[in-house]
Design a protein around this motif. Structure first.
Motif, short mmCIF file in Angstrom:
data_model
loop_
_atom_site.label_atom_id
_atom_site.label_comp_id
_atom_site.label_asym_id
_atom_site.label_seq_id
_atom_site.Cartn_x
_atom_site.Cartn_y
_atom_site.Cartn_z
N LYS A 2 -17.21 43.63 56.94
CA LYS A 2 -16.22 44.36 57.72
C LYS A 2 -14.98 43.51 57.97
CE LYS A 2 -16.39 42.28 62.00
NZ LYS A 2 -15.27 41.85 62.84
N TYR A 3 -13.88 44.21 58.27
CA TYR A 3 -12.65 43.54 58.71
C TYR A 3 -12.01 44.43 59.76
CZ TYR A 3 -8.48 40.62 58.49
OH TYR A 3 -7.45 39.75 58.80
N TYR A 4 -11.79 43.86 60.94
CA TYR A 4 -11.26 44.62 62.08
C TYR A 4 -9.99 43.94 62.57
CZ TYR A 4 -10.96 46.48 66.87
OH TYR A 4 -10.53 47.06 68.04
N LYS A 31 -4.50 46.18 56.19
CA LYS A 31 -5.72 46.99 56.01
C LYS A 31 -5.89 47.38 54.55
CE LYS A 31 -7.87 51.42 57.10
NZ LYS A 31 -7.85 52.66 57.92
N LYS A 35 -8.88 46.06 51.86
CA LYS A 35 -9.72 46.96 51.06
C LYS A 35 -9.66 46.58 49.59
CE LYS A 35 -10.02 51.14 53.85
NZ LYS A 35 -9.81 52.62 53.90
N TYR A 39 -13.28 44.23 51.23
CA TYR A 39 -13.83 44.38 52.58
C TYR A 39 -14.15 45.85 52.84
CZ TYR A 39 -12.45 39.61 53.83
OH TYR A 39 -12.34 38.25 53.90
N ASP A 40 -15.28 46.08 53.48
CA ASP A 40 -15.70 47.45 53.77
C ASP A 40 -16.78 47.42 54.85
OD1 ASP A 40 -15.88 50.24 53.51
OD2 ASP A 40 -17.57 50.05 52.12
N PRO A 41 -16.54 48.12 55.98
CA PRO A 41 -15.36 48.92 56.31
C PRO A 41 -14.22 48.05 56.85
CG PRO A 41 -16.94 49.02 58.10
CD PRO A 41 -17.60 48.20 57.01
N VAL A 42 -13.02 48.62 56.80
CA VAL A 42 -11.82 48.00 57.38
C VAL A 42 -11.24 48.97 58.40
CG1 VAL A 42 -9.56 46.97 56.93
CG2 VAL A 42 -11.37 46.83 55.18
N THR A 237 -19.74 50.33 68.04
CA THR A 237 -19.71 50.01 66.62
C THR A 237 -20.03 48.53 66.44
OG1 THR A 237 -17.40 49.25 66.39
CG2 THR A 237 -17.79 51.64 66.45
N SER A 238 -20.03 48.08 65.19
CA SER A 238 -20.29 46.67 64.90
C SER A 238 -19.02 45.91 64.56
CB SER A 238 -21.29 46.56 63.73
OG SER A 238 -20.76 47.20 62.57
N PHE A 239 -17.86 46.47 64.91
CA PHE A 239 -16.61 45.84 64.51
C PHE A 239 -16.27 44.57 65.30
CE2 PHE A 239 -15.30 49.92 62.46
CZ PHE A 239 -15.01 49.37 61.21
#
Length: 640
Positions: A2-4, A31, A35, A39-42, A237-239
């Motif tokens: 992930k990337y937040y 963002k 991608k 990275y996923d999800p962004v 969420t896990s962000f």
């Protein structure tokens, strides 16, 4: 993986402008680039900071509730980001009940761990910047905005920020990338080494805020409230933790000192990086409502397109530094880089494929020398985007575009098509141009998603451009035999005079619309009566002197203040701190005669004692203009 990332949570005391759009454009580009890296999800969080004295006052002046006022401005941000094509995932409002829960949880954690205590505060406060001003006296101006401070006395809850000085310094030392750019990190380290004071995190003097779960009528102070929204937005969420907080340089201390300290106290994970960019300057000054030099993005986008605006800002401004915006520079770069550069390359390449090969991309390996150039550009652009050096990345991509233009001229396919023995060379030439265009478009997609998608479709690409990954951007991925799409101009040339006039007219209309939105009354309704009269004896108490400026320098840490040494005919020159730095360069003040209020009580600004005040005209929405003299007058002469 992930990337937040987050933009600032924009304060609803002003509507969207070019500065807020710039930050959000950059976040959107990052963002899309992440991608491409796989990275996923962004996800991006943006939002609106809606509490505080300013909002309460603005709502009252508009005869509506603070909630209604905040909703009105929050909706404006949502609508503007939609118009500008911002692909955000979460829009958090600090009035959202789930945000209340997150703030309460953070407070409870900090309190249980012993980092919050009750105290009281009496001092000067700037309601405009929502900032307590140290070493200030009643009526002294705010060091940031120059407006008069007000005296407040109230019971507060305090956060033990002083307990985190060493832990913060260890953070900056052990993780140099936590704050970027490096020079901002170095400034921050020096500030923290100077010592940290405990921080008031609640207020009792206002109603519009998140209630604190304690006795009394406390609400949370803006930064304990606003910063927490980055967690509230992705609750469930896990962000979290954030990989990147993207902010303007003026709020770096809040994000890189207060925020990690709050999280350390609560035992929660820290964000991985805080990156601060510079300001957009208009006529060499920061945009502000008081100066009346704000540029709004919609009129610009209407005239040149959203992608052209995005490209200009990220190409013209070295990320992290201040950068200038002007209509002339925008049109010049549009015509040179987009119309004559990318747009012309796409048009001529696709037109030749249509005319010389029946609209089908020829089969070839391409020219090896151009392939080598493309490979170098791909690697260097990847490195530049990865360190957020957008200007350099775009410069590199344009070097590829220039190389292809030169290649086409040298190969002269319009001649090759007439030579039956040059079929293979013509195929190689057309394939090379098309493949280079494909690679350039894919790398430009994060910055100009709309325009590059159009060129991508014209190339006949079946896979959506947004699905491209870095691994797809090596030479030779363009399939021979692929039919191209319908050819249309993406960046037609623009008449500078017509476009600039359109932007200026649009700015006037957009300002009027936003003024109504913000509850600003027409100028005629804002006219104020003259100040109350005073008698001659009262005026006689003001000691006005002619002064000669001997030295001038900027005050460290302030964009508004100059530190002056002024001779007014006394044995030693006076030290005066004046809020004129945005109108007058220090070197232009040397030898200038000015008017000084000589019997004003000394006061401290940014740690410097000011022994008087310089007299200037204060223009509504403009810069200060110093009082001066047409005839020669001696130093020290009194004004009567």
């Amino acid at each position: 993986m992930k990337y937040y990332l987050t933009t600032p949570i924009y304060y609803v005391n002003s509507a969207p402008h070019l500065g807020t759009a710039y930050t959000t454009f950059v976040a959107d580009a990052i963002k899309r680039f992440k991608k491409m890296q796989g990275y996923d999800p962004v996800a991006i969080t943006t939002g609106s900071d809606e509490h505080g004295q300013n909002v309460e006052r603005a709502a009252k002046s508009s005869n509506i509730s603070p909630e209604e006022y905040a909703t009105r401005v929050a909706d404006e941000f949502v609508n503007q980001w939609a118009k500008l094509g911002i692909d955000y995932d979460y829009f958090i409002r600090t009035s959202d009940p789930k945000h209340f829960e997150t703030v309460h949880d953070l407070f409870d954690r900090c309190q249980r761990n012993g980092y919050i205590y009750k105290g009281s505060y009496t001092g000067q406060y700037c309601f405009h910047d929502e900032l307590y001003v140290n070493d200030a006296k009643p009526g002294d101006p705010c060091p940031d905005c120059g407006r008069p401070t007000e005296t407040v006395t109230e019971e507060n809850y305090f956060f033990k920020l002083s307990a985190f000085q060493e832990r913060l310094l260890e953070l900056y030392e052990n993780d140099p990338k936590f704050v970027q750019p490096d020079y901002r990190r170095n400034e921050l380290i020096q500030f923290v080494k100077g010592g940290l004071n405990d921080l008031s995190i609640t207020r009792t003097s206002i109603k519009w805020g998140i209630p604190v779960p304690v006795e009394g009528n406390h609400v949370f102070y803006v930064w304990f409230d606003a910063l927490t929204s980055y967690m509230s937005a992705v609750k469930g969420t896990s962000f979290w933790p954030a990989d990147l907080h993207l902010i303007g340089k003026d709020i770096l201390r809040f994000h890189a000192i207060y925020w990690p300290a709050f999280l350390m106290a609560a035992g929660l994970p820290l964000p991985k990086q805080v990156v601060a960019h510079g300001w957009i300057l208009v006529e060499e000054s920061k945009m502000s409502k008081s100066r009346g030099n704000i540029i709004r993005p919609s009129p610009v986008a209407d005239a040149v397109g959203v992608d052209a605006l995005r490209y200009f800002l990220m190409r013209e401004i070295t990320f992290g530094q201040d950068g200038s915006f002007s209509y002339d520079a925008l049109i010049q770069r549009y015509n040179a880089d987009l119309a004559n550069g990318l747009g012309n390359l796409a048009s001529r390449t696709l037109t030749m494929i249509s005319q010389y090969r029946g609209g089908v991309v020829p089969t070839s390996d391409g020219a090896s020398d151009v392939a080598a150039v493309a490979q170098t550009v791909v690697q260097s652009a990847l490195e530049s985007f990865d360190r957020f050096d957008f200007s350099r990345a775009l410069e590199l991509i344009w070097s590829l575009i220039s190389a292809i233009d030169k290649f086409i001229v040298e190969r002269a396919p319009w001649k090759l098509v007439k030579d039956p023995g040059s079929e293979r060379l013509l195929d190689e030439t057309l394939y090379t141009a098309a493949e280079a265009l494909r690679i350039a478009c894919a790398w430009l997609y994060p910055v100009m998603p709309g325009a590059t998608a159009k060129i991508w479709a014209q190339l006949g690409m079946k896979q959506p451009i947004e699905s491209m990954r870095v691994s797809d951007l090596h030479w030779g991925k363009l399939a021979g035999g692929q039919p191209i799409g319908r050819i249309e101009a993406v960046f037609p040339r623009i008449d500078a005079k017509v476009a600039i006039e359109k932007m200026k007219e649009g700015e006037i209309q957009e300002k009027a619309r936003q003024d109504i939105l913000m509850g600003k009354k027409p100028v005629a309704e804002e006219a104020k009566p003259a100040s109350a009269t005073i008698n001659i004896d009262e005026f006689g108490k003001v000691d006005l002197r002619v002064g000669l400026v001997l030295s001038a320098e900027r005050v460290k840490g302030s964009d508004k203040l100059l530190h002056l040494k002024v001779d007014i005919g006394e044995p030693a020159p006076r030290t005066i701190v004046a809020g004129i730095a945005e109108a007058y360069e220090p070197e232009k003040m040397l030898g200038r005669k000015v008017v000084i209020v000589a019997n004003l009580a000394p006061r401290k600004l940014r740690g410097l004692e000011s022994q008087g005040m310089i007299v200037a005209a204060s223009l509504e929405g403009g810069k200060p203009v110093l009082a001066g003299f047409l005839e020669e007058v001696p130093v020290g002469a009194r004004l009567k």
